[in-house]
Write a protein that holds these residues in place. Sequence first.
Motif, PDB file in Angstrom:
ATOM      1  N   VAL A  66     -65.630  -1.148  40.142  1.00 22.51           N
ATOM      2  CA  VAL A  66     -66.873  -1.050  39.903  1.00 22.51           C
ATOM      3  C   VAL A  66     -67.491  -2.321  40.398  1.00 22.51           C
ATOM      4  O   VAL A  66     -68.562  -2.090  41.173  1.00 22.51           O
ATOM      5  N   ASP A  67     -67.276  -3.429  40.156  1.00 30.34           N
ATOM      6  CA  ASP A  67     -67.827  -4.611  40.387  1.00 30.34           C
ATOM      7  C   ASP A  67     -67.290  -5.331  41.833  1.00 30.34           C
ATOM      8  O   ASP A  67     -68.076  -6.234  42.391  1.00 30.34           O
ATOM      9  N   LYS A  68     -66.411  -4.556  41.984  1.00 31.08           N
ATOM     10  CA  LYS A  68     -65.893  -4.862  43.770  1.00 31.08           C
ATOM     11  C   LYS A  68     -65.204  -6.103  43.824  1.00 31.08           C
ATOM     12  O   LYS A  68     -65.583  -6.951  44.930  1.00 31.08           O
ATOM     13  N   GLU A  69     -64.811  -6.955  42.799  1.00 30.38           N
ATOM     14  CA  GLU A  69     -64.285  -8.275  42.885  1.00 30.38           C
ATOM     15  C   GLU A  69     -62.808  -8.181  43.360  1.00 30.38           C
ATOM     16  O   GLU A  69     -62.141  -7.225  43.411  1.00 30.38           O
ATOM     17  N   LYS A  80     -62.333  -2.062  35.961  1.00 27.72           N
ATOM     18  CA  LYS A  80     -63.983  -2.136  36.017  1.00 27.72           C
ATOM     19  C   LYS A  80     -64.320  -3.321  37.055  1.00 27.72           C
ATOM     20  O   LYS A  80     -65.047  -2.972  38.000  1.00 27.72           O
ATOM     21  N   ARG A  81     -63.702  -4.490  37.007  1.00 28.23           N
ATOM     22  CA  ARG A  81     -64.065  -5.619  37.843  1.00 28.23           C
ATOM     23  C   ARG A  81     -63.625  -5.246  39.296  1.00 28.23           C
ATOM     24  O   ARG A  81     -64.458  -5.621  40.055  1.00 28.23           O
TER      25      ARG A  81
END
Length: 302
Positions: free
Chosen positions: A283-286, A279-280
């Motif tokens: 989705v969160d583009k880390e 997810k990071r």
Amino acid sequence: MHSRLIRSVAATAVLLGAAACSSSGSGSDPLAGSSASGGSGRTVVVGSANFPENVLLASIYSQALQAKGVKVQEKFNIGSREVLYGQLQNGSLTVLPEYNGALLGYLDAKNTASGTTAVNAALQAKLPASLGILDSAAAEDKDSLTVSQENAAKYNLKSIADLSAQASGFTVGGPPEFKSRREQQFKDAYGLTFKEWKPTGDATADSLKSNAVQVGNVFTTDPKILLLKLVTLTDPKNVFSSQNVTPLVNKAGLDATATGALNAVSAKLDTAGLTALMKRVSVDKEDPSAVAKDWLKTNGLS
């Protein structure tokens, strides 16, 4: 066979669970007879396929090795399994994050092994002498049957077997080929006959949330499982082959220090944790390297 064949189209896996097999070792010492010294001068080359989850896993491997003083070279985003496997064989790569069931399917398409222990035993028999697998993580990126949190609570659904009383009124969503591949297997293993099979493709998770379908084929590390609060059903009959994250290694390139570092990662990595990491990343583009660093620190491996 599970569709997580390490592939060359990164977008397929950008949006890839509580389902997990227990961690299992490779069944024998893959480095038996090796005199390599990963921690005393030799460089360990960590590779990855060209999709985000594999890059993340490779970064975890790389940083775990470096934390133990192993010299590492990173070669990420290389390509498909066909390319990567050859580079492991010729020694251009030392370590690759693999998925044990998909790797077995690549080496022996007719093999029917399903559980983690059986899949790893079959892999040991098929791998050439130069290659080996280390301990498998509990983490799996595999096909699943998944339901909404609301339906899981309403019908007390935890396992695929729990669908038996409801299947005749449930619609199943998934890729267009899902029915032809799995319908008979669910009948044979669990006695399930669903009301309808609907092709939902990439919209399967959203279709579950809206109740357009009641059961869906979602990869177990898809971040939408977290975002939409979906529930992955366990699969005690192993309709879906094990797909444990497993280091594939060139034996001549590792020593006991490097092997220990990679096995320590496998001991800590589970499906729910990998899903949260994805997810990071997706989705969160880390940055995958930063996400990997955080995970290793949290788990005492840095």
